[in-house]
Design an enzyme around this catalytic site. Sequence first.
Site, mmCIF file in Angstrom:
data_model
loop_
_atom_site.group_PDB
_atom_site.id
_atom_site.type_symbol
_atom_site.label_atom_id
_atom_site.label_comp_id
_atom_site.label_asym_id
_atom_site.label_seq_id
_atom_site.Cartn_x
_atom_site.Cartn_y
_atom_site.Cartn_z
ATOM 1 N N LYS A 13 0.208 -10.165 2.283
ATOM 2 C CA LYS A 13 -1.163 -10.403 2.754
ATOM 3 C C LYS A 13 -2.014 -11.072 1.665
ATOM 4 C CE LYS A 13 -2.187 -6.100 3.562
ATOM 5 N NZ LYS A 13 -0.979 -5.347 3.154
ATOM 6 N N ARG A 88 -7.164 -0.437 8.434
ATOM 7 C CA ARG A 88 -5.894 0.227 8.161
ATOM 8 C C ARG A 88 -5.683 1.460 9.030
ATOM 9 N NH1 ARG A 88 -5.005 -1.698 2.686
ATOM 10 N NH2 ARG A 88 -3.080 -0.897 1.788
ATOM 11 N N ARG A 127 6.009 -6.689 -8.525
ATOM 12 C CA ARG A 127 4.642 -7.227 -8.499
ATOM 13 C C ARG A 127 3.896 -6.955 -9.811
ATOM 14 N NH1 ARG A 127 1.064 -6.050 -3.357
ATOM 15 N NH2 ARG A 127 1.164 -3.874 -3.990
ATOM 16 N N ARG A 162 0.333 -2.337 -11.210
ATOM 17 C CA ARG A 162 -0.576 -1.346 -10.637
ATOM 18 C C ARG A 162 0.049 0.046 -10.703
ATOM 19 N NH1 ARG A 162 -2.067 -3.946 -4.967
ATOM 20 N NH2 ARG A 162 -1.881 -1.761 -4.424
ATOM 21 N N ARG A 173 3.167 5.052 0.263
ATOM 22 C CA ARG A 173 2.312 4.033 0.901
ATOM 23 C C ARG A 173 2.975 3.428 2.129
ATOM 24 N NH1 ARG A 173 1.749 0.533 -3.989
ATOM 25 N NH2 ARG A 173 0.808 -1.028 -2.622
HETATM 26 P P1 ADP Z 1 -1.337 -2.646 -0.558
HETATM 27 O O1 ADP Z 1 -1.646 -3.442 0.666
HETATM 28 O O2 ADP Z 1 -0.311 -3.288 -1.403
HETATM 29 O O3 ADP Z 1 -1.047 -1.199 -0.296
HETATM 30 P P2 ADP Z 1 -4.147 -2.707 -1.342
HETATM 31 O O4 ADP Z 1 -4.574 -3.374 -2.589
HETATM 32 O O5 ADP Z 1 -4.525 -3.315 -0.064
HETATM 33 O O6 ADP Z 1 -2.572 -2.599 -1.507
HETATM 34 O O7 ADP Z 1 -4.649 -1.174 -1.329
HETATM 35 C C1 ADP Z 1 -4.452 -0.319 -2.409
HETATM 36 C C2 ADP Z 1 -4.982 1.061 -2.084
HETATM 37 O O8 ADP Z 1 -6.400 1.004 -1.848
HETATM 38 C C3 ADP Z 1 -4.420 1.708 -0.819
HETATM 39 O O9 ADP Z 1 -3.187 2.347 -1.042
HETATM 40 C C4 ADP Z 1 -5.546 2.702 -0.459
HETATM 41 O O10 ADP Z 1 -5.528 3.841 -1.268
HETATM 42 C C5 ADP Z 1 -6.798 1.906 -0.812
HETATM 43 N N1 ADP Z 1 -7.287 1.126 0.354
HETATM 44 C C6 ADP Z 1 -7.331 -0.231 0.445
HETATM 45 N N2 ADP Z 1 -7.806 -0.619 1.636
HETATM 46 C C7 ADP Z 1 -8.067 0.525 2.337
HETATM 47 C C8 ADP Z 1 -8.553 0.804 3.640
HETATM 48 N N3 ADP Z 1 -8.879 -0.171 4.500
HETATM 49 N N4 ADP Z 1 -8.676 2.114 4.002
HETATM 50 C C9 ADP Z 1 -8.362 3.102 3.169
HETATM 51 N N5 ADP Z 1 -7.886 2.907 1.937
HETATM 52 C C10 ADP Z 1 -7.734 1.631 1.502
#
Ligand code: ADP
Length: 216
Positions: A13, A88, A127, A162, A173
């Site tokens: 993404k 999400r 990553r 990360r 996750r």
């Molecule tokens: P990835 O898609 O690789 O899991 P992101 O950078 O999108 O990584 O998200 C990292 C973390 O940030 C998630 O695991 C969650 O804890 C938090 N997060 C991000 N976006 C949301 C969301 N829309 N709702 C709840 N938590 C979120």
Amino acid sequence: MRLVLLGAPGSGKGTQSQRLVEHFGIPQISTGDLLRAAVKAGTPLGIAAKAIMDAGKLVDDRTMLGIIRERLAQPDVANGFILDGFPRTLAQADGLHKLLTELHKPLSAVVQLEVDYDLLFKRISGRRSCQDCGRVFNIHTAPPSSPPPCDGRCTAPNLVQRVDDSEATVSKRLQVYEDQTRPLVDYYLQRGLLRTIDGDGDPQAVTQRLSSALEG
Ligand code: ADP
Ligand code: ZN
């Protein structure tokens, strides 16, 4: 163009969003990046979110909707936006729908990037991102030595992994994705917004599929 990119962690993404930003001149809104910026800045939100993120869990819907409401009030979204990592959960999707209806800015499309589990794992473990400009690399497939270096601001990327990309957290996750986010596929399918593409292959090939999906 008002777009949602849907897909598991590691599905690409972020990478695809960056490419669409260049192509369409609309901003990428990554809730992960917004949260990480809050963590870095040590704001109350960041302090509360850090432990949740490190454990691979989701920050609560109310907080996330507040963040998105604020971000969508910025002037740079006038011509559209790419949502990366939001919504999400079904509650977030409903909240987003209400917000965009209020703003008279309905979604144009939702694109799902489909990638199988083993590849997701491999991608996430490789990553790395530049601590200075945030650009994302992959030590297996897109090493930092391949041009362009960062975005022109950094000549030597300062790479970090990360905390939540560690193996144990990655499986958590991916599980959270299956349980809480996967239902959005049906949600957007029923609303006629969903386009699904194969997220396997090099980024350029995926971008091509993405472009065709958006034209079709
Ligand atoms: P990835 O898609 O690789 O899991 P992101 O950078 O999108 O990584 O998200 C990292 C973390 O940030 C998630 O695991 C969650 O804890 C938090 N997060 C991000 N976006 C949301 C969301 N829309 N709702 C709840 N938590 C979120
Ligand atoms: Zn950089």
